[in-house]
Motif scaffolding. Structure first.
Motif, PDB file in Angstrom:
ATOM      1  N   VAL A 152    -107.205   7.239  60.117  1.00 14.25           N
ATOM      2  CA  VAL A 152    -107.653   5.874  59.839  1.00 14.25           C
ATOM      3  C   VAL A 152    -109.163   5.808  59.622  1.00 14.25           C
ATOM      4  CG1 VAL A 152    -105.707   4.797  60.990  1.00 14.25           C
ATOM      5  CG2 VAL A 152    -107.772   5.265  62.292  1.00 14.25           C
ATOM      6  N   ARG A 153    -109.915   6.727  60.201  1.00 15.27           N
ATOM      7  CA  ARG A 153    -111.354   6.746  59.949  1.00 15.27           C
ATOM      8  C   ARG A 153    -111.663   7.036  58.483  1.00 15.27           C
ATOM      9  NH1 ARG A 153    -114.408   6.263  64.392  1.00 15.27           N
ATOM     10  NH2 ARG A 153    -113.593   7.021  66.397  1.00 15.27           N
ATOM     11  N   ARG A 154    -110.729   7.672  57.798  1.00 17.67           N
ATOM     12  CA  ARG A 154    -110.947   7.967  56.387  1.00 17.67           C
ATOM     13  C   ARG A 154    -110.509   6.808  55.488  1.00 17.67           C
ATOM     14  NH1 ARG A 154    -108.690  12.983  58.109  1.00 17.67           N
ATOM     15  NH2 ARG A 154    -106.705  12.492  57.076  1.00 17.67           N
ATOM     16  N   GLY A 155    -110.091   5.706  56.087  1.00 14.72           N
ATOM     17  CA  GLY A 155    -109.665   4.546  55.318  1.00 14.72           C
ATOM     18  C   GLY A 155    -110.757   3.505  55.187  1.00 14.72           C
ATOM     19  N   LEU A 156    -110.333   2.256  54.948  1.00 12.30           N
ATOM     20  CA  LEU A 156    -111.268   1.158  54.701  1.00 12.30           C
ATOM     21  C   LEU A 156    -111.135   0.032  55.719  1.00 12.30           C
ATOM     22  CD1 LEU A 156    -110.550   0.853  50.861  1.00 12.30           C
ATOM     23  CD2 LEU A 156    -112.445   2.103  51.928  1.00 12.30           C
ATOM     24  N   VAL A 157    -110.140   0.135  56.608  1.00 10.87           N
ATOM     25  CA  VAL A 157    -109.752  -0.992  57.440  1.00 10.87           C
ATOM     26  C   VAL A 157    -110.010  -0.710  58.919  1.00 10.87           C
ATOM     27  CG1 VAL A 157    -107.797  -2.435  58.116  1.00 10.87           C
ATOM     28  CG2 VAL A 157    -107.940  -1.552  55.782  1.00 10.87           C
ATOM     29  N   PRO A 158    -110.659  -1.634  59.636  1.00 13.58           N
ATOM     30  CA  PRO A 158    -110.762  -1.506  61.094  1.00 13.58           C
ATOM     31  C   PRO A 158    -109.411  -1.800  61.731  1.00 13.58           C
ATOM     32  CG  PRO A 158    -111.785  -3.550  60.374  1.00 13.58           C
ATOM     33  CD  PRO A 158    -111.376  -2.829  59.137  1.00 13.58           C
ATOM     34  N   GLU A 160    -113.005   2.190  63.826  1.00  7.61           N
ATOM     35  CA  GLU A 160    -113.728   1.760  62.633  1.00  7.61           C
ATOM     36  C   GLU A 160    -113.627   2.824  61.540  1.00  7.61           C
ATOM     37  OE1 GLU A 160    -115.665  -0.675  61.395  1.00  7.61           O
ATOM     38  OE2 GLU A 160    -115.293  -2.083  63.029  1.00  7.61           O
ATOM     39  N   PRO A 161    -113.516   2.411  60.280  1.00  6.28           N
ATOM     40  CA  PRO A 161    -113.530   3.393  59.200  1.00  6.28           C
ATOM     41  C   PRO A 161    -114.920   4.003  59.038  1.00  6.28           C
ATOM     42  CG  PRO A 161    -113.561   1.177  58.296  1.00  6.28           C
ATOM     43  CD  PRO A 161    -113.368   1.030  59.784  1.00  6.28           C
ATOM     44  N   SER A 162    -114.970   5.180  58.445  1.00  3.53           N
ATOM     45  CA  SER A 162    -116.237   5.855  58.202  1.00  3.53           C
ATOM     46  C   SER A 162    -117.097   5.063  57.224  1.00  3.53           C
ATOM     47  CB  SER A 162    -115.969   7.253  57.634  1.00  3.53           C
ATOM     48  OG  SER A 162    -117.100   7.782  56.994  1.00  3.53           O
ATOM     49  N   VAL A 163    -118.346   4.823  57.586  1.00  3.15           N
ATOM     50  CA  VAL A 163    -119.266   4.097  56.707  1.00  3.15           C
ATOM     51  C   VAL A 163    -119.447   4.872  55.404  1.00  3.15           C
ATOM     52  CG1 VAL A 163    -121.630   3.275  56.434  1.00  3.15           C
ATOM     53  CG2 VAL A 163    -120.454   2.979  58.618  1.00  3.15           C
ATOM     54  N   ARG A 164    -119.565   6.171  55.503  1.00  3.45           N
ATOM     55  CA  ARG A 164    -119.756   6.993  54.306  1.00  3.45           C
ATOM     56  C   ARG A 164    -118.565   6.871  53.364  1.00  3.45           C
ATOM     57  NH1 ARG A 164    -121.311  13.177  55.207  1.00  3.45           N
ATOM     58  NH2 ARG A 164    -123.117  12.081  56.112  1.00  3.45           N
ATOM     59  N   GLY A 165    -117.369   6.885  53.923  1.00  2.00           N
ATOM     60  CA  GLY A 165    -116.176   6.762  53.090  1.00  2.00           C
ATOM     61  C   GLY A 165    -116.084   5.408  52.407  1.00  2.00           C
ATOM     62  N   VAL A 166    -116.425   4.346  53.132  1.00  2.00           N
ATOM     63  CA  VAL A 166    -116.400   3.002  52.547  1.00  2.00           C
ATOM     64  C   VAL A 166    -117.419   2.898  51.424  1.00  2.00           C
ATOM     65  CG1 VAL A 166    -116.829   0.561  52.985  1.00  2.00           C
ATOM     66  CG2 VAL A 166    -115.544   1.911  54.649  1.00  2.00           C
ATOM     67  N   MET A 167    -118.605   3.433  51.634  1.00  6.46           N
ATOM     68  CA  MET A 167    -119.643   3.381  50.607  1.00  6.46           C
ATOM     69  C   MET A 167    -119.215   4.152  49.364  1.00  6.46           C
ATOM     70  SD  MET A 167    -123.102   3.793  52.931  1.00  6.46           S
ATOM     71  CE  MET A 167    -124.164   3.847  51.490  1.00  6.46           C
ATOM     72  N   ALA A 168    -118.560   5.289  49.559  1.00  6.09           N
ATOM     73  CA  ALA A 168    -118.094   6.078  48.418  1.00  6.09           C
ATOM     74  C   ALA A 168    -117.034   5.309  47.635  1.00  6.09           C
ATOM     75  CB  ALA A 168    -117.543   7.415  48.897  1.00  6.09           C
ATOM     76  N   PHE A 169    -116.136   4.626  48.348  1.00  2.02           N
ATOM     77  CA  PHE A 169    -115.104   3.830  47.679  1.00  2.02           C
ATOM     78  C   PHE A 169    -115.737   2.684  46.887  1.00  2.02           C
ATOM     79  CE2 PHE A 169    -112.306   0.132  47.636  1.00  2.02           C
ATOM     80  CZ  PHE A 169    -111.159   0.660  47.068  1.00  2.02           C
ATOM     81  N   ASP A 170    -116.651   1.961  47.511  1.00  2.39           N
ATOM     82  CA  ASP A 170    -117.313   0.842  46.824  1.00  2.39           C
ATOM     83  C   ASP A 170    -118.048   1.321  45.580  1.00  2.39           C
ATOM     84  OD1 ASP A 170    -116.400  -1.040  48.593  1.00  2.39           O
ATOM     85  OD2 ASP A 170    -118.254  -1.136  49.773  1.00  2.39           O
ATOM     86  N   ARG A 171    -118.703   2.470  45.690  1.00  2.27           N
ATOM     87  CA  ARG A 171    -119.432   3.009  44.541  1.00  2.27           C
ATOM     88  C   ARG A 171    -118.469   3.354  43.403  1.00  2.27           C
ATOM     89  NH1 ARG A 171    -122.332   6.041  47.252  1.00  2.27           N
ATOM     90  NH2 ARG A 171    -121.044   7.938  47.206  1.00  2.27           N
TER      91      ARG A 171
END
Length: 219
Positions: free
Chosen positions: A27-33, A182-193
Motif C-alpha cells: 500500500v505504500r507504493r499506492g496513492l491512497v492513505p 501513508e503512501p510514499s511521497v516519492r511514488g505519488v509525485m512520480a504518478f502526478d508527474r
C-alpha cells in the motif's frame, strides 16, 4: 464521486491473503492513505481518508482502492465497496495473470449488467471466500437478487453470509490491531508527474488536430 462517505473515508474493504507487514509494503507504493488490520487468515484494508494523495481528478480514494490490483502473492483478494450509490464486489482469483472480476448491485434493481467489466460469477466469489461447501450458491443469489436496502447493507449481509471478517472495517474503518499507512511521497509525485505529462501530450495532439483542420480548410 463516491456515495455517502459516512465518517469521510467511505465504505470500502479489501481482504487479501497476506500478512499486514507485506500488505503495508504494497500500500505504500499506492496513492491512497489506508488502514491495515490483521483479520485472522485475512488482512483487511480500508480507507483512512476519502481523498488520495494524488492530484485531481485522480484523487477519489474509494475508486482508486477498488480498482487497484492486489499483488499476486496476496490473492485471492475480495473487495466490497459502496461506490456512487451502488455496491460493488470484486474478486481477484489466485494466480499471477488473474484479472479483477466485478459484480455490481443497485438499490431496487439488484445485480446490474456491466459489460465493460469482467463479470464475477457466484462460484468464483464462493471459491475466493473459501466458502464452497459451506454456503449455498442459491442463498447468495437470493440476497443479490433483492434490491432492498442500501449498498452498505447489502455488503454487510454478503460479508456475513460468506463468513468473511471485517464488518467493522467496512462500516467504520476500525479494527483491533489496525494501523494507518501513508503512501510514499516519492511514488505519488512520480504518478502526478506522469499524469501531467500525459495530459500535456493530449493537449498538444488536440491543438495540432485543430490547426491541421483549420489549415486544410483554406484555399
Amino acid at each position: 464521486m463516491a456515495a455517502d462517505l459516512g465518517s469521510g473515508a467511505g465504505h470500502g474493504l479489501v481482504l487479501v491473503r497476506r500478512s499486514p507487514a507485506a500488505v503495508t509494503r504494497w500500500v505504500r507504493r499506492g496513492l491512497v492513505p489506508v488502514t491495515v488490520a490483521p483479520l485472522g487468515r485475512w488482512t483487511g484494508i480500508s480507507l483512512a481518508e476519502d481523498r488520495a494523495r494524488s492530484a485531481a481528478p485522480y484523487d477519489v480514494a474509494l475508486e482508486l482502492l477498488a480498482a487497484r490490483p492486489a499483488p499476486w502473492r496476496a490473492r485471492p483478494a475480495v473487495g466490497l465497496f459502496d461506490v456512487r450509490g451502488r455496491a460493488a464486489i470484486t474478486v481477484q482469483p489466485a494466480g499471477i495473470r488473474s484479472s479483477m472480476h466485478w459484480l455490481v448491485w443497485a438499490p431496487r434493481r439488484g445485480v446490474v449488467e456491466t459489460p465493460q467489466l469482467d463479470g464475477l460469477s457466484l462460484p468464483m466469489l464462493l471459491r475466493a471466500a473459501a466458502a464452497e461447501g459451506t454456503v449455498r450458491e442459491e442463498a447468495l443469489a437470493d440476497v443479490l437478487r433483492s434490491g432492498l436496502g442500501a449498498p452498505v447493507d447489502l455488503l454487510v449481509t454478503v460479508l456475513g453470509l460468506l463468513g468473511l471478517p471485517g464488518r467493522e472495517m467496512l462500516v467504520g474503518g476500525e479494527a483491533e490491531g489496525a494501523a494507518d499507512v501513508e503512501p510514499s511521497v516519492r511514488g505519488v509525485m512520480a504518478f502526478d508527474r506522469l499524469m501531467a505529462e500525459e495530459a500535456a501530450h493530449r493537449a498538444d495532439l488536440t491543438e495540432q488536430g485543430r490547426a491541421g483542420h483549420q489549415g486544410g480548410g483554406r484555399e
